[in-house]
Design a protein around this motif. Structure first.
Motif, PDB file in Angstrom:
ATOM      1  N   ARG A   1      29.381 -45.954 -32.178  1.00  0.00           N
ATOM      2  CA  ARG A   1      28.929 -46.995 -33.117  1.00  0.00           C
ATOM      3  C   ARG A   1      28.094 -48.029 -32.377  1.00  0.00           C
ATOM      4  O   ARG A   1      27.058 -48.471 -32.872  1.00  0.00           O
ATOM      5  CB  ARG A   1      30.141 -47.645 -33.809  1.00  0.00           C
ATOM      6  CG  ARG A   1      29.784 -48.759 -34.737  1.00  0.00           C
ATOM      7  CD  ARG A   1      29.106 -48.245 -36.018  1.00  0.00           C
ATOM      8  NE  ARG A   1      28.769 -49.356 -36.857  1.00  0.00           N
ATOM      9  CZ  ARG A   1      27.528 -49.652 -37.258  1.00  0.00           C
ATOM     10  NH1 ARG A   1      26.527 -48.861 -36.954  1.00  0.00           N
ATOM     11  NH2 ARG A   1      27.302 -50.696 -37.999  1.00  0.00           N
ATOM     12  N   MET A   2      28.520 -48.431 -31.183  1.00  0.00           N
ATOM     13  CA  MET A   2      27.757 -49.405 -30.389  1.00  0.00           C
ATOM     14  C   MET A   2      26.386 -48.831 -30.025  1.00  0.00           C
ATOM     15  O   MET A   2      25.376 -49.525 -30.087  1.00  0.00           O
ATOM     16  CB  MET A   2      28.512 -49.793 -29.115  1.00  0.00           C
ATOM     17  CG  MET A   2      29.834 -50.492 -29.329  1.00  0.00           C
ATOM     18  SD  MET A   2      29.718 -51.994 -30.299  1.00  0.00           S
ATOM     19  CE  MET A   2      30.932 -51.643 -31.559  1.00  0.00           C
ATOM     20  N   MET A   3      26.343 -47.552 -29.674  1.00  0.00           N
ATOM     21  CA  MET A   3      25.068 -46.897 -29.340  1.00  0.00           C
ATOM     22  C   MET A   3      24.131 -46.923 -30.545  1.00  0.00           C
ATOM     23  O   MET A   3      22.939 -47.213 -30.396  1.00  0.00           O
ATOM     24  CB  MET A   3      25.311 -45.452 -28.900  1.00  0.00           C
ATOM     25  CG  MET A   3      25.999 -45.317 -27.577  1.00  0.00           C
ATOM     26  SD  MET A   3      26.386 -43.571 -27.276  1.00  0.00           S
ATOM     27  CE  MET A   3      27.777 -43.730 -26.188  1.00  0.00           C
ATOM     28  N   GLU A   4      24.664 -46.609 -31.718  1.00  0.00           N
ATOM     29  CA  GLU A   4      23.849 -46.627 -32.933  1.00  0.00           C
ATOM     30  C   GLU A   4      23.287 -48.021 -33.188  1.00  0.00           C
ATOM     31  O   GLU A   4      22.105 -48.166 -33.507  1.00  0.00           O
ATOM     32  CB  GLU A   4      24.676 -46.184 -34.136  1.00  0.00           C
ATOM     33  CG  GLU A   4      24.991 -44.718 -34.163  1.00  0.00           C
ATOM     34  CD  GLU A   4      25.932 -44.336 -35.298  1.00  0.00           C
ATOM     35  OE1 GLU A   4      26.332 -45.215 -36.090  1.00  0.00           O
ATOM     36  OE2 GLU A   4      26.279 -43.151 -35.387  1.00  0.00           O
ATOM     37  N   ILE A   5      24.125 -49.022 -33.053  1.00  0.00           N
ATOM     38  CA  ILE A   5      23.676 -50.406 -33.275  1.00  0.00           C
ATOM     39  C   ILE A   5      22.566 -50.756 -32.295  1.00  0.00           C
ATOM     40  O   ILE A   5      21.570 -51.390 -32.664  1.00  0.00           O
ATOM     41  CB  ILE A   5      24.853 -51.391 -33.154  1.00  0.00           C
ATOM     42  CG1 ILE A   5      25.828 -51.193 -34.321  1.00  0.00           C
ATOM     43  CG2 ILE A   5      24.353 -52.838 -33.107  1.00  0.00           C
ATOM     44  CD1 ILE A   5      27.151 -51.922 -34.152  1.00  0.00           C
ATOM     45  N   MET A   6      22.715 -50.339 -31.037  1.00  0.00           N
ATOM     46  CA  MET A   6      21.712 -50.656 -30.013  1.00  0.00           C
ATOM     47  C   MET A   6      20.431 -49.844 -30.178  1.00  0.00           C
ATOM     48  O   MET A   6      19.440 -50.109 -29.505  1.00  0.00           O
ATOM     49  CB  MET A   6      22.283 -50.410 -28.610  1.00  0.00           C
ATOM     50  CG  MET A   6      23.355 -51.380 -28.206  1.00  0.00           C
ATOM     51  SD  MET A   6      23.841 -51.221 -26.462  1.00  0.00           S
ATOM     52  CE  MET A   6      24.594 -49.592 -26.417  1.00  0.00           C
ATOM     53  N   GLY A   7      20.463 -48.835 -31.054  1.00  0.00           N
ATOM     54  CA  GLY A   7      19.286 -47.989 -31.230  1.00  0.00           C
ATOM     55  C   GLY A   7      19.207 -46.880 -30.198  1.00  0.00           C
ATOM     56  O   GLY A   7      18.144 -46.309 -29.971  1.00  0.00           O
ATOM     57  N   LYS A   8      20.354 -46.553 -29.605  1.00  0.00           N
ATOM     58  CA  LYS A   8      20.410 -45.494 -28.602  1.00  0.00           C
ATOM     59  C   LYS A   8      21.004 -44.235 -29.235  1.00  0.00           C
ATOM     60  O   LYS A   8      21.763 -44.309 -30.195  1.00  0.00           O
ATOM     61  CB  LYS A   8      21.285 -45.918 -27.409  1.00  0.00           C
ATOM     62  CG  LYS A   8      20.855 -47.221 -26.735  1.00  0.00           C
ATOM     63  CD  LYS A   8      19.512 -47.121 -26.077  1.00  0.00           C
ATOM     64  CE  LYS A   8      19.595 -46.356 -24.794  1.00  0.00           C
ATOM     65  NZ  LYS A   8      18.312 -46.230 -24.100  1.00  0.00           N
ATOM     66  N   GLU A   9      20.664 -43.081 -28.673  1.00  0.00           N
ATOM     67  CA  GLU A   9      21.224 -41.821 -29.163  1.00  0.00           C
ATOM     68  C   GLU A   9      22.684 -41.710 -28.768  1.00  0.00           C
ATOM     69  O   GLU A   9      23.087 -42.181 -27.705  1.00  0.00           O
ATOM     70  CB  GLU A   9      20.449 -40.636 -28.581  1.00  0.00           C
ATOM     71  CG  GLU A   9      19.059 -40.496 -29.154  1.00  0.00           C
ATOM     72  CD  GLU A   9      18.404 -39.209 -28.710  1.00  0.00           C
ATOM     73  OE1 GLU A   9      19.097 -38.165 -28.669  1.00  0.00           O
ATOM     74  OE2 GLU A   9      17.215 -39.249 -28.407  1.00  0.00           O
ATOM     75  N   ARG A  10      23.455 -41.085 -29.645  1.00  0.00           N
ATOM     76  CA  ARG A  10      24.879 -40.867 -29.363  1.00  0.00           C
ATOM     77  C   ARG A  10      24.997 -39.684 -28.420  1.00  0.00           C
ATOM     78  O   ARG A  10      25.027 -38.539 -28.857  1.00  0.00           O
ATOM     79  CB  ARG A  10      25.623 -40.601 -30.661  1.00  0.00           C
ATOM     80  CG  ARG A  10      25.646 -41.770 -31.583  1.00  0.00           C
ATOM     81  CD  ARG A  10      26.191 -41.425 -32.932  1.00  0.00           C
ATOM     82  NE  ARG A  10      27.479 -40.742 -32.835  1.00  0.00           N
ATOM     83  CZ  ARG A  10      28.289 -40.524 -33.846  1.00  0.00           C
ATOM     84  NH1 ARG A  10      27.940 -40.905 -35.055  1.00  0.00           N
ATOM     85  NH2 ARG A  10      29.431 -39.904 -33.682  1.00  0.00           N
TER      86      ARG A  10
ATOM     87  N   ARG B   1      35.189 -55.757 -30.709  1.00  0.00           N
ATOM     88  CA  ARG B   1      34.829 -54.522 -30.014  1.00  0.00           C
ATOM     89  C   ARG B   1      33.521 -54.672 -29.232  1.00  0.00           C
ATOM     90  O   ARG B   1      33.381 -54.128 -28.149  1.00  0.00           O
ATOM     91  CB  ARG B   1      34.707 -53.375 -31.002  1.00  0.00           C
ATOM     92  CG  ARG B   1      36.019 -53.026 -31.674  1.00  0.00           C
ATOM     93  CD  ARG B   1      35.829 -51.848 -32.609  1.00  0.00           C
ATOM     94  NE  ARG B   1      36.971 -51.583 -33.441  1.00  0.00           N
ATOM     95  CZ  ARG B   1      37.996 -50.817 -33.098  1.00  0.00           C
ATOM     96  NH1 ARG B   1      38.033 -50.276 -31.917  1.00  0.00           N
ATOM     97  NH2 ARG B   1      38.989 -50.620 -33.935  1.00  0.00           N
ATOM     98  N   ALA B   2      32.553 -55.406 -29.784  1.00  0.00           N
ATOM     99  CA  ALA B   2      31.215 -55.460 -29.205  1.00  0.00           C
ATOM    100  C   ALA B   2      31.029 -56.543 -28.139  1.00  0.00           C
ATOM    101  O   ALA B   2      30.193 -56.384 -27.248  1.00  0.00           O
ATOM    102  CB  ALA B   2      30.177 -55.658 -30.308  1.00  0.00           C
ATOM    103  N   LEU B   3      31.764 -57.634 -28.216  1.00  0.00           N
ATOM    104  CA  LEU B   3      31.534 -58.744 -27.285  1.00  0.00           C
ATOM    105  C   LEU B   3      31.663 -58.358 -25.812  1.00  0.00           C
ATOM    106  O   LEU B   3      30.838 -58.797 -25.002  1.00  0.00           O
ATOM    107  CB  LEU B   3      32.425 -59.938 -27.628  1.00  0.00           C
ATOM    108  CG  LEU B   3      31.912 -60.770 -28.803  1.00  0.00           C
ATOM    109  CD1 LEU B   3      32.909 -61.865 -29.160  1.00  0.00           C
ATOM    110  CD2 LEU B   3      30.555 -61.364 -28.519  1.00  0.00           C
ATOM    111  N   PRO B   4      32.627 -57.542 -25.412  1.00  0.00           N
ATOM    112  CA  PRO B   4      32.657 -57.147 -23.998  1.00  0.00           C
ATOM    113  C   PRO B   4      31.390 -56.398 -23.571  1.00  0.00           C
ATOM    114  O   PRO B   4      30.897 -56.591 -22.455  1.00  0.00           O
ATOM    115  CB  PRO B   4      33.889 -56.246 -23.898  1.00  0.00           C
ATOM    116  CG  PRO B   4      34.757 -56.680 -25.030  1.00  0.00           C
ATOM    117  CD  PRO B   4      33.804 -57.056 -26.133  1.00  0.00           C
TER     118      PRO B   4
END
Length: 104
Positions: free
Chosen positions: A21-30, A82-85
């Motif tokens: 999910r973090m990768m998707e938000i960042m625009g990176k491939e899973r 989840r995302a702050l770290p």
């Protein structure tokens, strides 16, 4: 488990689903392994912070304890928690101009 690593800070470990999910938000491939380059970090940080703000806005619109009353389940772990770290890891890495790698 997927671990985000940088020479600029300690590791950030996440379950696969959360990391994807973090990768998707960042625009990176899973992917199983990957990198956020120093050049990509400002955009990734901005995307994560925007998603955190959106999640917080949604949470403020819901009365406290509503989810627990409806389902009998305690409130979910927020995107911010989840995302702050990961945001902190990216910010430290950007300051020190070090890439962030991830892998299993």
């Amino acid at each position: 488990m997927i671990t985000f690593q940088s020479d600029a800070s300690g590791d950030v470990m996440m379950f696969d689903e959360v990391a994807h999910r973090m990768m998707e938000i960042m625009g990176k491939e899973r992917t199983v392994r990957g990198v956020v380059t120093v050049e990509q970090m400002p955009e990734c940080i901005a995307r994560l912070k925007a998603a955190i703000a959106e999640d917080r806005a949604k949470a403020h619109g819901k009365p406290q304890g509503e989810e627990e009353e409806e389902t009998g389940v305690a409130a979910r772990v927020s995107l911010a928690q989840r995302a702050l770290p990961l945001v902190e890891l990216l910010e430290r890495s950007l300051q020190r101009e070090k890439p962030v790698l991830w892998g299993v």
